[in-house]
Design a protein around this motif. Structure first.
Motif, PDB file in Angstrom:
ATOM      1  N   ARG A 185       0.826  -1.197   0.000  1.00 10.41           N
ATOM      2  CA  ARG A 185       0.000   0.000   0.000  1.00 10.41           C
ATOM      3  C   ARG A 185       0.864   1.252   0.000  1.00 10.41           C
ATOM      4  NH1 ARG A 185      -5.049   1.148   4.120  1.00 10.41           N
ATOM      5  NH2 ARG A 185      -5.462   3.323   3.488  1.00 10.41           N
ATOM      6  N   GLY A 234       0.182   7.090   2.741  1.00  9.82           N
ATOM      7  CA  GLY A 234      -0.803   8.167   2.700  1.00  9.82           C
ATOM      8  C   GLY A 234      -1.957   7.931   1.756  1.00  9.82           C
ATOM      9  N   SER A 235      -2.211   6.699   1.374  1.00 10.78           N
ATOM     10  CA  SER A 235      -3.275   6.403   0.416  1.00 10.78           C
ATOM     11  C   SER A 235      -4.531   5.922   1.122  1.00 10.78           C
ATOM     12  CB  SER A 235      -2.814   5.340  -0.586  1.00 10.78           C
ATOM     13  OG  SER A 235      -2.540   4.120   0.083  1.00 10.78           O
ATOM     14  N   GLU A 236      -5.654   5.965   0.401  1.00 12.80           N
ATOM     15  CA  GLU A 236      -6.935   5.467   0.899  1.00 12.80           C
ATOM     16  C   GLU A 236      -7.312   4.227   0.095  1.00 12.80           C
ATOM     17  OE1 GLU A 236      -8.521  10.057   1.407  1.00 12.80           O
ATOM     18  OE2 GLU A 236      -9.867   8.498   0.599  1.00 12.80           O
ATOM     19  N   GLU A 237      -7.703   3.173   0.779  1.00 13.05           N
ATOM     20  CA  GLU A 237      -8.038   1.935   0.086  1.00 13.05           C
ATOM     21  C   GLU A 237      -9.395   2.059  -0.604  1.00 13.05           C
ATOM     22  OE1 GLU A 237      -7.536  -1.531   2.398  1.00 13.05           O
ATOM     23  OE2 GLU A 237      -8.047  -2.910   0.766  1.00 13.05           O
ATOM     24  N   ILE A 238      -9.494   1.435  -1.775  1.00 12.95           N
ATOM     25  CA  ILE A 238     -10.720   1.430  -2.573  1.00 12.95           C
ATOM     26  C   ILE A 238     -11.288   0.018  -2.570  1.00 12.95           C
ATOM     27  CG2 ILE A 238     -11.609   1.617  -4.937  1.00 12.95           C
ATOM     28  CD1 ILE A 238      -9.659   3.879  -5.406  1.00 12.95           C
ATOM     29  N   ASP A 239     -12.589  -0.097  -2.382  1.00 16.46           N
ATOM     30  CA  ASP A 239     -13.271  -1.390  -2.371  1.00 16.46           C
ATOM     31  C   ASP A 239     -13.459  -1.878  -3.809  1.00 16.46           C
ATOM     32  OD1 ASP A 239     -16.315  -2.652  -0.773  1.00 16.46           O
ATOM     33  OD2 ASP A 239     -14.865  -3.580  -2.116  1.00 16.46           O
ATOM     34  N   TRP A 276      -5.808   1.599  -4.333  1.00 20.66           N
ATOM     35  CA  TRP A 276      -5.658   2.708  -3.397  1.00 20.66           C
ATOM     36  C   TRP A 276      -5.671   4.027  -4.171  1.00 20.66           C
ATOM     37  CZ3 TRP A 276      -2.184  -1.358  -3.793  1.00 20.66           C
ATOM     38  CH2 TRP A 276      -2.244  -2.314  -2.758  1.00 20.66           C
ATOM     39  N   ARG A 277      -6.163   5.069  -3.523  1.00 19.16           N
ATOM     40  CA  ARG A 277      -6.126   6.414  -4.082  1.00 19.16           C
ATOM     41  C   ARG A 277      -5.133   7.245  -3.280  1.00 19.16           C
ATOM     42  NH1 ARG A 277     -10.599  11.132  -3.440  1.00 19.16           N
ATOM     43  NH2 ARG A 277      -9.634  12.674  -4.805  1.00 19.16           N
ATOM     44  N   GLN A 278      -4.251   7.908  -4.005  1.00 19.96           N
ATOM     45  CA  GLN A 278      -3.248   8.776  -3.384  1.00 19.96           C
ATOM     46  C   GLN A 278      -3.259  10.106  -4.134  1.00 19.96           C
ATOM     47  OE1 GLN A 278       1.044   8.358  -4.130  1.00 19.96           O
ATOM     48  NE2 GLN A 278       1.286   7.869  -1.939  1.00 19.96           N
ATOM     49  N   GLU A 282     -14.536   7.904  -5.904  1.00 15.52           N
ATOM     50  CA  GLU A 282     -13.480   8.690  -5.276  1.00 15.52           C
ATOM     51  C   GLU A 282     -12.538   9.295  -6.321  1.00 15.52           C
ATOM     52  OE1 GLU A 282     -14.757   8.527  -1.478  1.00 15.52           O
ATOM     53  OE2 GLU A 282     -12.913   9.510  -2.115  1.00 15.52           O
TER      54      GLU A 282
END
Length: 686
Positions: A373, A376-381, A407-409, A448
């Protein structure tokens, strides 16, 4: 050394004048030959074959095995190998040196020198194995090399259709999982290993689930057999989507052709757009990349997807990828066309066009291994992504649901994608598997990144696309926003090596108006009644005895007064369409049919003419029964549906016309015929 996909007789003809310089090193199959020798001679031959459209390839070795050059090492090799003391083994060896079955006792220094010096007669050994009844071939090697030659030999050997070949390990896939997968391939062919030795003391049988399986294929789909296209002046394209390639005379371009269908490319059924099976744009891009390779271009500079390529549930689609002449700046036009494979009347439709370039892409960045990962990223379903795509009309089956995690960064997306295990074996044949590249784009559909109100979007225009390491089954993806509806795409393997990159990919909302109504083809028909040509009635009918029901007709065929050759007719009267009536009538008709067939025991029996009232629901069971009897005993039963009694002339005409089924309506005798269903709005050029 150079690999040449030609019969050895033709190769030897073309080596005339190269005595001592180039020779046949190995004959692996009917069209799988290797030559070796002087570099200059190989260069000349490689140029000659390439210009002739033959897909000859240089083998990445720097020594000339099985050629005259080995003679220079003879004394040294014999000295080094002299201590060998061969002994007879338990397993016989089909020698590619002697062409005989050997026990190994003669495998001394001289044998091994000869093995290295003379032509490897691998095809001869394979044919001898097949002739001796062997049908299972396992290539024990780090990667399948000679399996193609073995398969060619199997297909070229009469009576060897049940034989098959499998590998053991594969390049970049040499672990226990790969070995077990190869064992499983043997198992599904009916050859099971000793599982007790494969899983000593650790394995147990488990029960299969009792609920219905979902979204899984359990029946193997045979790979399409490649014919010898060289007989038509073409070369094999050596690509799963394209069957043949030809370089146009004068160096003006190239043409690659193929045929796609769900029978040969069943995995495409997992890509559904607006309710239709559509060849993904990534597959059209893969075809363009293969075309670039054909004309020595380094990348696809641009490819615009104009119209979807829709596959029918039944039937096929012909595909052409054409490359034009070089324009002086290293660029060539490329286009992809298609048309229904069952029709020669329908014109070609252009699905994509663009430009290929000889200019190499920038050197890839230094490889970096996957690090999980991003910071600083956000996980995407991933499941949420596929739900959103389905709501927008893009429904993906297992092969295309390759997004594992994402993931979105900031303005970037990172994802890991992987092909299902069943597709790993075919990944090697592609530059980048279309399903893997398609899955690499799926994360961009997440709200997102795409926005909460964004419509489902499909690839529209690719720019600056190049392939690095070929044949990947999994990838790490980085998508970077390059405008409102554009992305920069980068795929790397677990070691960080570049798999594929796109300088820019433009996306557009799904436009269902681009889906033209499919032309009529052989997949959907309806029954029509056509006036019988030239049938105006007749005369001279054979003896005919009429009965009003099946019971009396059956009785007439038994006993001492049984009817002989001729015609037994049954004119059934309209009946009330009740269940009991249908059962009774069908049972009596069955007894009559059996009596007609049993009458053959005393010589040739009669034909049966059965006349049923038109649109009589109670007669449906009889009609189906008689049709079954017609399929098993052609010529014995004639079925007529009539809106009145037939005249003697009409009866004579029916029997003379020799049709299994006819209809009399409004004084016209008609015959049943199948007609293609015309799709509303279909137009055909006149």
């Amino acid at each position: 050394m150079v690999s040449v996909p030609l019969p050895v007789e033709r190769v030897r003809e073309e080596l005339t004048g190269y005595d001592g310089r180039v020779s046949v090193a190995a004959v692996n199959g009917p069209a799988s030959v290797v030559v070796s020798g002087d570099v200059q001679g190989l260069d000349e031959l490689l140029t000659h074959w390439t210009e002739a459209g033959v897909r000859a390839r240089r083998i990445a070795v720097d020594y000339a095995s099985h050629s005259a050059h080995v003679e220079e090492l003879k004394d040294e090799l014999l000295d080094v190998l002299a201590p060998i003391e061969p002994q007879a083994g338990r397993i016989p060896v089909y020698s590619t040196v002697t062409g005989e079955v050997e026990d190994g006792s003669g495998f001394d220094a001289a044998y091994w020198f000869t093995n290295l010096r003379q032509t490897v007669e691998f095809e001869t050994a394979t044919r001898k194995l097949l002739a001796d009844g062997y049908g299972v071939f396992v290539e024990s090697s780090p990667h399948p090399v000679v399996s193609l030659g073995v398969q060619e030999t199997i297909e070229d050997t009469e009576g060897a259709s049940g034989a098959f070949t499998v590998g053991s390990l594969r390049r970049d896939d040499g672990g226990l999982d790969r070995l077990l997968t190869s064992l499983a391939e043997l198992h599904v062919h009916g050859v099971s290993p000793d599982w007790g030795k494969v899983f000593p003391d650790t394995a147990r049988h488990v029960a299969l689930p009792t609920y219905a399986f979902q979204r899984e294929r359990y029946w193997p789909t045979p790979a399409p057999r490649a014919g010898d296209v060289s007989a038509a002046g073409l070369a094999s394209a050596e690509h799963p989507l394209l069957g043949a390639a030809v370089t146009l005379a004068g160096g003006e371009g190239a043409l690659l052709t193929g045929r796609l269908s769900l029978d040969t490319h069943g995995w495409l059924a997992d890509h559904v757009v607006a309710g239709r099976i559509v060849v993904p744009g990534t597959a059209l891009l893969e075809m363009a990349l293969r075309a670039a390779e054909e004309v020595d271009c380094a990348q696809v500079e641009e490819l615009v997807l104009e119209a979807p390529l829709v596959l029918p549930q039944n039937g096929s689609v012909d595909v052409q990828v054409s490359v034009g002449a070089e324009d002086g700046s290293g660029c060539r036009p490329v286009s992809v066309h298609s048309r229904p494979g069952t029709s020669r009347e329908t014109g070609w439709r252009r699905n994509a066009h663009g430009t290929l370039t000889e200019v190499a892409p920038p050197a890839p960045a230094e490889p970096r291994e996957w690090a999980g990962r991003p910071a600083g990223s956000e996980e995407i379903d991933a499941e949420e992504v596929y739900t959103r795509l389905a709501e927008g009309g893009l429904v993906y089956g297992p092969v295309f649901r390759g997004l594992r995690t994402a993931w979105r960064q900031g303005e970037d997306l990172f994802a890991e994608v992987r092909l299902p295990q069943a597709e790993h074996a075919t990944a090697d044949a592609y530059g980048i598997h279309p399903a893997l590249l398609d899955a690499a784009l799926h994360a961009a559909a997440h709200p997102e990144f795409a926005g909460p109100g964004a419509e489902a979007r499909l690839p529209f225009s690719w720019r600056g696309v190049a392939v690095g390491v070929r044949g990947a089954a999994e990838a790490r993806v980085r998508l970077t926003r390059a405008g409102t509806d554009a992305l920069t795409v980068t795929l790397t393997d677990p070691a960080g090596r570049l798999l594929a990159s796109a300088e820019s990919l433009s996306l557009r909302p799904l436009a269902t108006d681009l889906f033209e109504a499919p032309p009529a083809d052989d997949s959907l028909f309806r029954l029509t009644w056509t006036p019988a040509p030239g049938l105006k009635g007749g005369s001279g009918a054979p003896p005919l005895t009429w009965h009003q029901d099946f019971r009396s007709a059956a009785h007439s065929l038994t006993g001492a007064d049984a009817a002989g050759p001729g015609v037994v007719g049954v004119r059934r009267r309209p009946a009330v369409p009740q269940v009991a009536e249908v059962h009774r009538e069908t049972a009596e008709a069955l007894a009559f049919v059996q009596a007609v067939l049993a009458s053959d025991e005393n010589g040739p029996g009669p034909r049966a003419l059965i006349v049923l009232p038109a649109d009589d629901l109670a007669a449906c069971g009889v009609r189906g029964l008689v049709r079954s009897a017609q399929s098993e005993h052609p010529g014995r039963f004639v079925l007529v549906e009539a809106d009145r009694e037939l005249t003697p002339a009409e009866v004579a005409g029916v029997l003379a016309f020799d049709e299994p089924e006819m209809a009399l309506r409004d004084g016209t005798l008609s015959v049943p015929r199948l007609a293609r269903v015309r799709v509303e709005g279909e137009a055909r050029a006149g």
